[in-house]
Design a protein around this motif. Structure first.
Motif, PDB file in Angstrom:
ATOM      1  N   GLY A  94       0.735  -1.341   0.037  1.00  0.00           N
ATOM      2  CA  GLY A  94      -0.211   0.282   0.556  1.00  0.00           C
ATOM      3  C   GLY A  94       0.770   0.967   0.007  1.00  0.00           C
ATOM      4  N   LEU A  95       1.792   1.318   0.542  1.00  0.00           N
ATOM      5  CA  LEU A  95       2.246   2.888   0.508  1.00  0.00           C
ATOM      6  C   LEU A  95       3.871   2.509  -0.394  1.00  0.00           C
ATOM      7  CD1 LEU A  95       1.999   3.431   4.071  1.00  0.00           C
ATOM      8  CD2 LEU A  95       1.478   4.597   2.132  1.00  0.00           C
ATOM      9  N   THR A  96       4.369   1.488  -1.477  1.00  0.00           N
ATOM     10  CA  THR A  96       5.802   0.861  -1.678  1.00  0.00           C
ATOM     11  C   THR A  96       6.562   2.187  -2.377  1.00  0.00           C
ATOM     12  OG1 THR A  96       4.125   0.375  -3.948  1.00  0.00           O
ATOM     13  CG2 THR A  96       4.623  -1.432  -1.834  1.00  0.00           C
ATOM     14  N   TYR A  97       5.349   3.334  -3.354  1.00  0.00           N
ATOM     15  CA  TYR A  97       6.483   4.338  -3.672  1.00  0.00           C
ATOM     16  C   TYR A  97       7.136   4.884  -2.566  1.00  0.00           C
ATOM     17  CZ  TYR A  97       3.398   7.628  -0.879  1.00  0.00           C
ATOM     18  OH  TYR A  97       2.925   8.177   0.653  1.00  0.00           O
ATOM     19  N   LYS A  98       7.513   4.617  -1.646  1.00  0.00           N
ATOM     20  CA  LYS A  98       8.526   5.062  -0.180  1.00  0.00           C
ATOM     21  C   LYS A  98       9.569   4.291  -0.500  1.00  0.00           C
ATOM     22  CE  LYS A  98       4.572   6.693   2.617  1.00  0.00           C
ATOM     23  NZ  LYS A  98       5.047   8.201   2.892  1.00  0.00           N
ATOM     24  N   GLY A  99       8.834   2.971  -0.046  1.00  0.00           N
ATOM     25  CA  GLY A  99       9.886   1.603   0.287  1.00  0.00           C
ATOM     26  C   GLY A  99       8.725   0.424  -0.078  1.00  0.00           C
ATOM     27  N   ARG A 106      17.174  -5.034   0.703  1.00  0.00           N
ATOM     28  CA  ARG A 106      18.160  -5.425   0.285  1.00  0.00           C
ATOM     29  C   ARG A 106      19.525  -4.070   0.847  1.00  0.00           C
ATOM     30  NH1 ARG A 106      18.304  -7.122  -5.162  1.00  0.00           N
ATOM     31  NH2 ARG A 106      19.513  -5.533  -6.295  1.00  0.00           N
ATOM     32  N   ALA A 107      18.785  -3.088   1.182  1.00  0.00           N
ATOM     33  CA  ALA A 107      19.534  -2.301   2.253  1.00  0.00           C
ATOM     34  C   ALA A 107      19.539  -2.722   3.195  1.00  0.00           C
ATOM     35  CB  ALA A 107      18.760  -0.927   1.843  1.00  0.00           C
ATOM     36  N   ALA A 108      18.598  -3.195   3.755  1.00  0.00           N
ATOM     37  CA  ALA A 108      19.151  -3.849   4.870  1.00  0.00           C
ATOM     38  C   ALA A 108      20.399  -4.735   4.912  1.00  0.00           C
ATOM     39  CB  ALA A 108      17.697  -4.918   5.867  1.00  0.00           C
ATOM     40  N   PRO A 339      10.702   4.922   6.121  1.00  0.00           N
ATOM     41  CA  PRO A 339      11.121   5.653   4.253  1.00  0.00           C
ATOM     42  C   PRO A 339      10.376   6.514   4.112  1.00  0.00           C
ATOM     43  CG  PRO A 339      11.434   3.942   3.930  1.00  0.00           C
ATOM     44  CD  PRO A 339      11.102   3.591   4.838  1.00  0.00           C
ATOM     45  N   HIS A 340       9.791   7.960   4.352  1.00  0.00           N
ATOM     46  CA  HIS A 340       9.326   8.949   2.926  1.00  0.00           C
ATOM     47  C   HIS A 340      10.497   9.135   2.109  1.00  0.00           C
ATOM     48  CE1 HIS A 340       6.206   8.727   6.762  1.00  0.00           C
ATOM     49  NE2 HIS A 340       7.601   8.459   7.362  1.00  0.00           N
ATOM     50  N   LEU A 341       9.263   9.456   1.244  1.00  0.00           N
ATOM     51  CA  LEU A 341       9.882  10.492  -0.548  1.00  0.00           C
ATOM     52  C   LEU A 341      10.494  12.080   0.532  1.00  0.00           C
ATOM     53  CD1 LEU A 341       7.651   9.555  -2.864  1.00  0.00           C
ATOM     54  CD2 LEU A 341       9.365   8.459  -2.213  1.00  0.00           C
ATOM     55  N   ILE A 424      23.295   4.575  -1.380  1.00  0.00           N
ATOM     56  CA  ILE A 424      22.291   4.577  -0.952  1.00  0.00           C
ATOM     57  C   ILE A 424      21.497   3.831  -1.359  1.00  0.00           C
ATOM     58  CG2 ILE A 424      20.612   5.491  -0.169  1.00  0.00           C
ATOM     59  CD1 ILE A 424      21.351   8.165   0.445  1.00  0.00           C
ATOM     60  N   LEU A 425      20.636   3.038  -0.436  1.00  0.00           N
ATOM     61  CA  LEU A 425      20.130   1.694  -1.398  1.00  0.00           C
ATOM     62  C   LEU A 425      18.174   1.660  -1.375  1.00  0.00           C
ATOM     63  CD1 LEU A 425      22.092  -1.272  -1.455  1.00  0.00           C
ATOM     64  CD2 LEU A 425      21.930   0.005  -3.528  1.00  0.00           C
ATOM     65  N   TYR A 426      17.761   2.837  -0.125  1.00  0.00           N
ATOM     66  CA  TYR A 426      16.904   2.538   0.137  1.00  0.00           C
ATOM     67  C   TYR A 426      16.230   3.321  -0.833  1.00  0.00           C
ATOM     68  CZ  TYR A 426      19.182   3.843   5.234  1.00  0.00           C
ATOM     69  OH  TYR A 426      19.862   2.970   5.911  1.00  0.00           O
ATOM     70  N   LYS A 427      14.946   2.990  -0.955  1.00  0.00           N
ATOM     71  CA  LYS A 427      13.799   3.223  -2.050  1.00  0.00           C
ATOM     72  C   LYS A 427      13.575   4.922  -2.337  1.00  0.00           C
ATOM     73  CE  LYS A 427       9.862   1.521  -5.285  1.00  0.00           C
ATOM     74  NZ  LYS A 427       8.983   0.829  -4.907  1.00  0.00           N
TER      75      LYS A 427
END
Length: 472
Positions: A94-99, A106-108, A339-341, A424-427
């Motif tokens: 539901g909030l996959t535009y953030k992560g 993968r970032a982890a 994460p947030h944009l 940085i690998l975060y979305k």
């Protein structure tokens, strides 16, 4: 089955640091060897050769060249059990535009986090058995790290407590302050059911909603609605946290609940915890990396980038939290990775999103603080690996031990890492640590015996597994 020998590392585990080697067989640690003597490893591999890139003799007087054993020369590197992060928000569904589970896991692993526990405030929320099962299925398809999922309590779903599988679910997450959607649990009968009808751990976000509203009304009436970030710790104050935490502790002691308070942010709350107790009906607490690293003096530099709930507070609170890690008042260090944009972090203290990404840099931040003498590397491993495993009774993880799953992080203490957009690998593609140079870096991460991260690159594998619990 391929075996891997990690040779000549500094192993940091169970309060000790010593030179040694670790042998991996499939998903498991087959042996831990102290010093340079590998005779026990020779016996395990029938005296065969170790092969890593070019074949080379590990034991020169042997003649059998048939073994399939890879060697990793870890001279000068630190070998740690993989980090277990008990509180993340990977934003799926539901909030996959953030992560999402793939991007954030993968970032982890790039940060040495090999296991995570995801929170329930997604869309839809993880407050039914069906939404919980969906997350498990999704993670089995895409997760680079091991995974588990909290069940979210509401005022209306306490009837599902008895149906939760205690071997699969780490606990029940309750929001005692403002939260996403209808996840605020504020009805006394619902709280009593959650606290009194299960032996599952109850993890709480403890902030008192009516005091938040009162503080917000006071400051907006006095200064207007466009409040800057310095008002955030005033609105979400020490009183907000302590009032909620103390109520939860009082109820837990009355009903015999395994209560765990997430993201402690004040010195005052520390008096509520049972020092050093991880088993039984104890009151335990978590602190997040950002509450150990930053103080309210840093709002001037970082602004909304370090806006979290609960708020980052004074340097006195930060120092007390650091001391509580060292004296075992606080059980666990985690991230509350959320994460947030970048655009969502804009605005004033009332409108900017709360939360930020941390899993890729949490271990490095803690090791930086260890280099400054705030903690020891052994204490970092205890709070980020050993204690989460003990608190949740996780099956065979969190330690470097024979027979345990091979969840391992190799750290290069002599190779600094400067955080930048490029690594940085975060979305969401930002970090509050951007521009900071950590003294060390993650060299390799191994999950269930599979090398998933090496020399700055994610390798093509999805070795994550659902973790299991061993309830008493």
């Amino acid at each position: 089955m391929t075996k891997t020998l990690i040779k000549s590392a500094l192993i940091i585990n169970e309060g000790r640091s010593f030179k040694g080697s670790v042998l991996i067989d499939g998903k498991y640690i087959a042996g831990v060897y102290e010093g340079d003597d590998l005779s026990a490893a020779r016996k395990y591999t029938d005296g065969r050769y170790f092969c890593g890139g070019e074949c080379k003799r590990a034991f020169p007087d042997d003649e059998d060249m048939t073994a399939d054993v890879k060697v990793i020369d870890a001279s000068g590197k630190w070998l740690l059990p993989g980090v277990i992060d008990e509180q993340v928000h990977f934003r799926e569904p539901g909030l996959t535009y953030k992560g999402d589970i793939m991007s954030e896991s993968r970032a982890a692993v790039a940060g040495g986090v090999t296991t995570y526990m995801d929170m329930p405030n997604t869309i839809p929320q993880t407050t039914t058995l069906e939404t919980l099962e969906w997350k498990f299925r999704r993670a089995s398809e895409v997760s680079a790290a091991n995974y588990s999922f909290f069940f979210g309590g509401t005022n209306d779903n306490a009837c599902l407590i008895a149906k939760l599988d205690r071997k699969r679910v780490p606990g029940i997450k309750l929001f005692l302050g403002s939260s996403t959607g209808n996840m605020l649990v504020d009805k006394e009968d619902s709280l009593r059911r959650f606290f009194g009808e299960t032996d599952l751990l109850i993890a709480v976000h403890a902030e008192k909603e009516d005091i938040i509203r009162r503080n917000k009304a006071y400051y907006t009436a006095k200064y207007g609605a466009n409040l800057d970030i310095s008002f955030h710790p005033k609105i979400r104050s020490e009183e907000v946290c302590y009032a909620s935490s103390s109520e939860a502790v009082g109820l837990a002691k009355k009903l015999g609940t395994r209560l765990h308070i997430f993201h402690l942010s004040t010195a005052k709350e520390l008096s509520l915890l049972d020092r050093g107790a991880l088993d039984g009906r104890s009151i335990t607490g978590e602190v997040c990396v950002h509450h150990l690293w930053f103080s309210d003096d840093d709002y001037k530099q970082y602004g909304n980038l370090i806006k979290w709930n609960p708020a980052i507070k004074t340097d006195r609170d930060r120092d007390a939290l650091r001391n509580a890690v060292n004296d075992d008042t606080i059980a666990v260090v985690a991230t509350d990775h959320a994460p947030h944009l970048p655009a969502e972090k804009e605005g004033n203290c009332l409108t900017a999103a709360s939360g930020g990404p941390l899993v890729q840099h949490s271990l490095l931040a803690m090791l930086d603080m260890a280099a400054d003498g705030i903690f020891t590397p052994e204490k970092v491993v205890e709070k980020m690996s050993h204690h989460p495993a003990d608190l949740y009774r996780i099956d065979r993880r969190g330690y470097i031990r024979e027979g345990y799953y091979a969840d391992i992080v190799l750290v290069d203490p002599d190779k600094p890492l400067t955080v930048s957009k490029e690594n940085i690998l975060y979305k969401c593609r930002w970090s509050p640590f951007e521009g900071h140079t950590f003294r060390c870096s993650v060299w390799k991460t191994i999950v269930n015996g599979v090398e998933i991260f090496s020399d700055g690159q994610i390798l093509d594998a999805m070795p994550g597994m659902e973790i299991a619990y061993t309830p008493q």
